[in-house]
Every structure is written in C-alpha cells, then in structure tokens.
Design a protein around this motif. Structure first.
Motif, PDB file in Angstrom:
ATOM      1  N   SER A  58       0.832  -1.206   0.000  1.00 49.60           N
ATOM      2  CA  SER A  58       0.000   0.000   0.000  1.00 49.60           C
ATOM      3  C   SER A  58       0.864   1.253   0.000  1.00 49.60           C
ATOM      4  O   SER A  58       0.572   2.240  -0.685  1.00 49.60           O
ATOM      5  CB  SER A  58      -0.928   0.003   1.227  1.00 49.60           C
ATOM      6  OG  SER A  58      -1.834  -1.066   1.171  1.00 49.60           O
ATOM      7  N   GLU A  59       1.939   1.214   0.770  1.00 50.61           N
ATOM      8  CA  GLU A  59       2.869   2.344   0.796  1.00 50.61           C
ATOM      9  C   GLU A  59       3.502   2.561  -0.574  1.00 50.61           C
ATOM     10  O   GLU A  59       3.638   3.698  -1.047  1.00 50.61           O
ATOM     11  CB  GLU A  59       3.952   2.109   1.850  1.00 50.61           C
ATOM     12  CG  GLU A  59       4.975   3.234   1.923  1.00 50.61           C
ATOM     13  CD  GLU A  59       6.058   2.974   2.956  1.00 50.61           C
ATOM     14  OE1 GLU A  59       7.160   3.553   2.811  1.00 50.61           O
ATOM     15  OE2 GLU A  59       5.807   2.191   3.893  1.00 50.61           O
ATOM     16  N   ALA A  61       2.242   1.780  -3.460  1.00 45.59           N
ATOM     17  CA  ALA A  61       1.234   2.321  -4.367  1.00 45.59           C
ATOM     18  C   ALA A  61       1.032   3.824  -4.124  1.00 45.59           C
ATOM     19  O   ALA A  61       0.928   4.612  -5.070  1.00 45.59           O
ATOM     20  CB  ALA A  61      -0.080   1.573  -4.183  1.00 45.59           C
ATOM     21  N   SER A  62       0.983   4.206  -2.848  1.00 39.94           N
ATOM     22  CA  SER A  62       0.753   5.627  -2.553  1.00 39.94           C
ATOM     23  C   SER A  62       1.946   6.487  -2.947  1.00 39.94           C
ATOM     24  O   SER A  62       1.780   7.640  -3.370  1.00 39.94           O
ATOM     25  CB  SER A  62       0.442   5.810  -1.064  1.00 39.94           C
ATOM     26  OG  SER A  62       1.562   5.458  -0.262  1.00 39.94           O
ATOM     27  N   ARG A  63       3.171   5.924  -2.855  1.00 42.63           N
ATOM     28  CA  ARG A  63       4.362   6.679  -3.250  1.00 42.63           C
ATOM     29  C   ARG A  63       4.670   6.513  -4.741  1.00 42.63           C
ATOM     30  O   ARG A  63       5.523   7.213  -5.277  1.00 42.63           O
ATOM     31  CB  ARG A  63       5.559   6.186  -2.432  1.00 42.63           C
ATOM     32  CG  ARG A  63       5.555   6.578  -0.977  1.00 42.63           C
ATOM     33  CD  ARG A  63       6.746   5.967  -0.231  1.00 42.63           C
ATOM     34  NE  ARG A  63       8.011   6.249  -0.923  1.00 42.63           N
ATOM     35  CZ  ARG A  63       9.155   5.616  -0.652  1.00 42.63           C
ATOM     36  NH1 ARG A  63       9.188   4.670   0.268  1.00 42.63           N
ATOM     37  NH2 ARG A  63      10.252   5.925  -1.320  1.00 42.63           N
ATOM     38  N   ASP A  64       3.992   5.537  -5.394  1.00 38.35           N
ATOM     39  CA  ASP A  64       4.221   5.246  -6.813  1.00 38.35           C
ATOM     40  C   ASP A  64       5.683   4.853  -7.060  1.00 38.35           C
ATOM     41  O   ASP A  64       6.345   5.380  -7.950  1.00 38.35           O
ATOM     42  CB  ASP A  64       3.837   6.434  -7.683  1.00 38.35           C
ATOM     43  CG  ASP A  64       3.781   6.034  -9.173  1.00 38.35           C
ATOM     44  OD1 ASP A  64       3.493   4.851  -9.460  1.00 38.35           O
ATOM     45  OD2 ASP A  64       4.034   6.900 -10.030  1.00 38.35           O
ATOM     46  N   PRO A 138       3.999  -2.293  -7.337  1.00 34.78           N
ATOM     47  CA  PRO A 138       3.292  -2.102  -6.059  1.00 34.78           C
ATOM     48  C   PRO A 138       2.197  -3.135  -5.800  1.00 34.78           C
ATOM     49  O   PRO A 138       1.656  -3.180  -4.694  1.00 34.78           O
ATOM     50  CB  PRO A 138       2.694  -0.689  -6.202  1.00 34.78           C
ATOM     51  CG  PRO A 138       3.611   0.002  -7.139  1.00 34.78           C
ATOM     52  CD  PRO A 138       4.001  -1.061  -8.142  1.00 34.78           C
ATOM     53  N   THR A 139       1.887  -3.957  -6.782  1.00 35.06           N
ATOM     54  CA  THR A 139       0.942  -5.054  -6.552  1.00 35.06           C
ATOM     55  C   THR A 139       1.643  -6.395  -6.374  1.00 35.06           C
ATOM     56  O   THR A 139       0.996  -7.438  -6.271  1.00 35.06           O
ATOM     57  CB  THR A 139      -0.054  -5.155  -7.716  1.00 35.06           C
ATOM     58  OG1 THR A 139       0.656  -5.210  -8.954  1.00 35.06           O
ATOM     59  CG2 THR A 139      -1.003  -3.969  -7.723  1.00 35.06           C
TER      60      THR A 139
END
Length: 708
Positions: A58-59, A61-64, A138-139
């Motif tokens: 999740s981190e 994904a949020s930071r890309d 990120p997945t």
C-alpha cells in the motif's frame, strides 16, 4: 552447556533488536519489533526496511515506487556479506529509501513468499539462491530478479548500485514495458506442471533407472559439485530395496551414506551435518547446520542401520540425535532452526583445524596421529591453511580415536560459537519429533523419546490454534514460546501430523492420533486444489499478494519434501490407522503432481517416490494388542524394527478403539498379539515375536532368515 550458550547469545540479540528503534540518517528502521532473528540482524541498517505485508505494498502504491523484496535467512553466509557491503552503506541506503519500498523477508518464516519469488528468479535467470533480490510492482508482480549483487562490478556482474539505478530509471521512463513484463511473468508463474498417473511400479522403475545415470559411484551422491544431502532420495532407495530386494538401490544408498558420514560435511567431533559440500567429494562443507537436514538425515541413517546393521549408520544416527538435543533444543523444548556458518567473522572458524592446533591440544604423538586419521594437512583442505575434519579410513585403534575426539571437542567448546537462529518452525520440528521418536524406540534411548514428546507437546500447546470454523490451524513459527503471525503452510501441517503419528506409534498414546487427524482434516478442507491435489497454502490464510500472483502447488522437493509429498505420506499413514478410504484417496491424488516429474527429475521427487513405495507395499499395518508387559513390548519392538516401506504401527490395550486399527483386536489365549495386514488383507494374529518377524519379512526384499 551449548544450548545455554546459544540462549544467552539469542537473549543478547533480542535486547539489541527489540529494545529500541534505531534511526540512522534520520530514517527509522521498522524491523526493531520483528520476531525473526534474521530480520533483527537488519534492525540497525540505515535502509528503511519494512516487514512483508499488505502495508508495504500500500505504501508503494501511494508513493508510486517499486518494491525491493530482499529474501534470506539467518544462517546464510552471503546474506551477511551483502548486508555488510550494501545495506549498511549510508549512500546505498539513501538511494533505496528514496526510490523503493524495501521489504525484508525471512524465507524460513515465509516459505510461501520465498517460493513465489524463487520461481520467478529461476525463470528469469536460470538459477536461484540466497540472498534473493527481487523488484516488484506495487501489486507484487516481479519484473527483475537476481541473487547476490556486489558493491562494485566484479567479473561482469553489475554492482548493486548500478542495478538500483537501472531499475529506478526503468520504472520512471519505461513504466509500460515494466508492467507488461511483470504481467507476463505472473501468468507464467500460475502455470501448472502436468500431473502423473496412478501409482504403479513402472513409474518407480523408470525413475530409478534415470537416477542411476546421475550416480557418482566413486564418491557417492548424485551429480557433481556442489552436493547436497539427498535425504528424500536415500529414504526412497532404502524403501525400494526393502520392497523389491534391488541390489543397485541399496548399493547407491549405502555408498552415499558412507561417503557423507566420512567426509567434512559431517561434524566428526559432535555429530550433525552441514548444509552441503562445495565439492563433489564431500570434503569442504558450507558450514551452516540446519534442523531440517539433520532431522531428515537422522531418520535416514536410523533406517539404514535398521536395514543393514551398519555400525557406522548407527553411530551417525546416535550422534546426530544427541547433537539435536545439545545444540538446537530451546528452553521451551522445541528445536531451533539453525546454527550459522560464521563465527569470529569467518565462515567455518569454529570447525577447522591445523596440524599445529591438533598438537597443541593433544601433544605431539596424539596430534600427529590424529592429523593423519582426520585428514588435517599442512597445506589445508579449507582456507588459511586449515582443514575440515574427515574420517576417510577407520583406524586400527578406535578407542584412541574416541578419546582424541572427546579432547578436541572439549577444546573446541572454548572457541566463539556460531550464532543460533532460535525460532521454532512447525514443520521442521515435526520432522525432528518423528526422527527422535523412532530413534528412541529403535536405539533404546528413552531420553530421545522424551525429547520428542516434549517438543510435540510444545507444538500442540503453542503452534496449534482454533480457527473460527473450529478447525485446527498451525502458525509457521514461534520464538521464546510466543507464536508468530505467519500462517502454517502445507509442509507444516504434513510434518507435524507425521510427527504426531510417529510419536503415537511408539508410545501408544492415542491423543497423538487425534491431534494428527485434526490437522489433516484442515488439510483436506482448506488446502484442496481444483485439480484434486493440494495447495501449499490454505484457501483462507493465503497472503493477498502471494495468492494473486500464484496459487502454489510446487511438486518438487527442495531441502525438505514438497508439501504435496509430505501430505501424501501423513495422509497414507492416517488412512491405514483410521481405515479411511477418504484419506487414502487424498494421499494418492496428492502424489499425482510430484510423480508427474519423477521420471524426468527423480532427484526432485524422492519424497513422492518413497510414498509410492509404501502404496505399492500396502502399506504394511501392524496392530499390537496387550497390556504393557514384556510380551507386548517384544512384539512392539519387532514391529518397529521392520523395514517394510511405509510401515504403520499401532499399539494399545485390548478393547482400545483409537486408532481404529486396534478396534476389535483381542488377546490370543490371554497373551498379547500382533495383527498384520497388507493391501486390505490380514494374516492370522500371532503371539510370537519371531513369527511376527517372519510375517513382516515376507516379500520385503530380504529372505526371512535375515530378519531375526
């Protein structure tokens, strides 16, 4: 003494790792509260490590940013090297923290995560190993994989900083290519190997012929360097000989067992085996000592002694069992995972000797004599002019050798000892319980049986929990008596159930049969796969990322039996004890995947082939009924000493109905009796131990006269 020392070291590591969160360069390291000793080894790194879990992705994904998944284990030498070279470097850490979410994984605590990314690493690079370095989206889909990367370019191998820069640039400038590549890899990981057909002698014979082409007749073992202990293959060969009398099978097994026991991979002073030999002649080991290797090898050497009467096999089994108790037993009665390869910052420093060191300890006469007997040379067989102890020839004076070994061992105890990874892994402890229970019975060592009972009780009390649906669930590991959060995988359920069943066969305590049945019921309900086989992870406890990438069904043995093969073994034993066709059918279905690779890669399917031998033999079932007296004990001893593949033994009082194999069995003429069944057909009961030995020897690969 050694176990206490290991506990003191572990306590020091815990106080160092858990008592605070260290900040280097303004970055908090988030491993300080981890329970894994391997993760705690990285708690001081300036890299902002995160434990595996949904929060890490999740981190990302949020930071890309992509994810670096770094996988290793506490006893891994090159994991330590890469940590020192790269993860302790401030500049490298700063780049990692800016461009990635960095996840540190203990492969022993999360074998499901390790299996997914090892499959990807092998597919992308053609090989694998630890440390394992994987970059994912990120997945969680991997797009670039490798193992050890040096801090500077070496022999064409890119430096770790070069790799990091290239991956970060690709994520920024070629995102579409990266994501497409990751998608293709994820799809490939989901593919399944073809399943085998119904178990038959043809598959076993074809696999044996293929195995023989890789046998090293001169040095023992299979293939070339490096050589790993082929524990599951050796168990299969012993069972095949017991069923068929095949001379080639027993010859390959004996040659390999003898070579390993004489070589440097075996600790000639204290017992126990190192992880593998770096050469083809079993001379120089990689010195880490693992619980799973030694539990498996203890059982194999025990079975080899049972089959051949070899004094060396008995000695190795006895010494290895004692080493487990001395060096790996924890305060709670479980068994720690491993001893490190390194001490004093050098691999093998605890184990290697020079001729001068031998003379210092033993005096000139005994020192010179011991150097010749134990293969210690002036130019050394290892590094820095040191040699690994071997036993290439048996001396004329074995008493003198035993005295020399005791003196050297006492002196070695004063050296700094390798660190111990003291987490207690469910499946590996199940292997130890089974091996020690059988060793206690066959070697007449009540202390080994007691150790097995204590370890099994600890597993049942600490590692088994009840789920909301009432099913028995296992955690993967504990430390200091506290269960971790990682769920057990198929190998954990299988090996713990098998350990419980082995303990029940020796003690006659039906509670172990019940406990094994509850775990195996969870396997049948929650590990069932769509193709009728078994998954490596439970359907309701699979990690979200792992489950999305790959529904695990790995048919191949690694350092331990494949989960499917291990489950087949436990299910087959339980089926015989319970008279359950449901469990037998599940065992046969579980074997289809592993047997599908057996003819092409027999070295990767030894565990499945060993279970196949049991199926082809019946398996042989023996119910010993009577009050606990010398007559019943004599029958029970003969039953346990049988070499019949997949032997299933139940012992209990008359009128007992748990396990059901004992049900409706009565005394004969007021005396204890043994009932032998094979392939759904039963012989007449006998009260005579010699007659029982004759019954069990029939069609087992040896003439009846050799059994007594």
């Amino acid at each position: 003494m050694r176990a206490d020392t290991g506990r003191r070291r572990a306590a020091g590591l815990r106080s160092h790792g858990r008592g605070f969160r260290r900040t280097l360069g303004g970055v908090p390291n988030r491993l300080a509260s981890a329970t894994s000793p391997y993760l705690l080894q990285h708690a001081d790194n300036p890299v902002d490590w995160v434990e595996w879990g949904d929060a890490a992705f999740s981190e990302a994904a949020s930071r890309d940013v992509p994810v670096l998944v770094s996988v290793g284990y506490a006893a891994c030498h090159w994991c330590h090297v890469m940590a020192h070279e790269s993860f302790e470097d401030e500049a490298t850490a700063a780049f990692l923290n800016e461009h990635f979410v960095c996840v540190k994984v203990d492969r022993e605590e999360r074998p499901d995560v390790d299996a997914v990314y090892m499959a990807a690493t092998q597919a992308m690079t053609g090989s694998g190993g630890w440390p394992m370095t994987v970059f994912t989206t990120p997945t969680g889909e991997p797009f670039f994989c490798g193992t050890y990367f040096p801090p500077r370019r070496v022999q064409g191998m890119p430096s770790f900083t070069e790799v990091l820069a290239s991956v970060a640039a690709a994520w920024t400038t070629r995102r579409g290519e990266v994501e497409e590549s990751a998608s293709v890899i994820a799809e490939a990981l989901a593919e399944r190997p073809a399943a085998g057909e119904h178990v038959g002698p043809g598959v076993v014979d074809q696999a044996l012929a293929g195995l023989a082409t890789t046998f090293d007749a001169a040095r023992g073992g299979f293939g070339g360097a490096p050589k790993f202990p082929p524990s599951m293959v050796l168990e299969w060969l012993l069972r095949h000989h017991a069923r068929t009398g095949d001379a080639q099978a027993i010859a390959m097994a004996e040659r390999t067992l003898d070579a390993m026991a004489r070589g440097g991979m075996y600790d000639q002073l204290a017992g126990g085996f190192a992880r593998y030999s770096v050469d083809a002649a079993w001379v120089v080991p990689h010195f880490e000592k693992m619980l799973y290797d030694n539990a498996l090898l203890l059982r194999v050497y025990l079975h080899a002694w049972r089959a051949t009467g070899s004094p060396r096999a008995r000695r190795v089994a006895t010494e290895t069992a004692q080493w487990l108790l001395d060096d790996l037993r924890t305060a709670e009665g479980g068994f720690a995972s491993s001893l490190d390869a390194d001490s004093e910052g050098r691999e093998g420093a605890f184990y290697a000797w020079s001729p001068a060191q031998l003379r210092d300890v033993l005096g000139d006469d005994d020192g010179t004599w011991a150097a010749g007997v134990l293969g210690v040379t002036d130019d050394g067989t290892f590094e820095h002019g040191l040699s690994v102890l071997q036993r290439r020839a048996d001396p004329a004076d074995p008493v003198r050798l035993d005295e020399v070994r005791a003196r050297l061992r006492a002196d070695r105890e004063r050296r700094p000892r390798p660190a111990r990874d003291d987490k207690v892994v469910s499946g590996w402890n199940g292997l130890a319980v089974a091996a020690l229970a059988e060793a206690g019975a066959l070697l007449d060592r009540p202390d080994l049986l007691d150790a097995a009972s204590v370890a099994a009780s600890f597993l049942r009390a600490t590692h088994v929990r009840r789920a909301q649906d009432g099913s028995a669930r296992l955690v993967r590991a504990s430390r200091d008596g506290v269960a971790g959060s990682a769920p057990g995988v198929l190998e954990d359920y299988a090996h713990v159930a098998d350990g419980f069943l082995a303990l029940g066969a020796v003690t006659g305590d039906s509670a172990w049969f019940d406990a094994a049945g509850q775990l195996l019921e969870t396997v049948l309900v929650h590990f069932a796969a769509a193709d009728g086989g078994l998954r490596d992870t439970a359907d309701d406890e699979t990690d979200a990322v792992v489950g999305r990438i790959r529904v695990l069904q790995d048919p191949a043995d690694g350092p331990t039996p494949s989960g499917q093969s291990a489950a087949a073994a436990a299910l087959l034993t339980y089926a015989a004890l319970a008279g359950s066709l449901r469990h037998r059918e599940a065992a046969e279905r579980a074997l289809r995947g592993p047997l599908g690779i057996a003819t092409r890669f027999p070295r990767a399917a030894g565990a499945a082939l060993a279970v196949a031998e049991a199926l082809l033999d019946g398996p042989r079932e023996v119910a010993v009924v009577g009050h606990d007296d010398p007559a019943r004990r004599a029958l029970h001893t003969v039953a346990m000493a049988s070499t019949a593949p997949g032997l299933v033994v139940a012992v209990g009082e008359p009128g007992a109905d748990v396990p059901p194999l004992l049900r409706d069995r009565s005394l004969v003429g007021g005396a204890p009796a043994a009932y032998v069944c094979r392939g759904f057909v039963c012989d007449l009961p006998t009260t005579d131990a010699d007659a029982l030995a004759q019954q069990l020897a029939m069609n087992s690969g040896r003439p009846s006269s050799e059994t007594a």
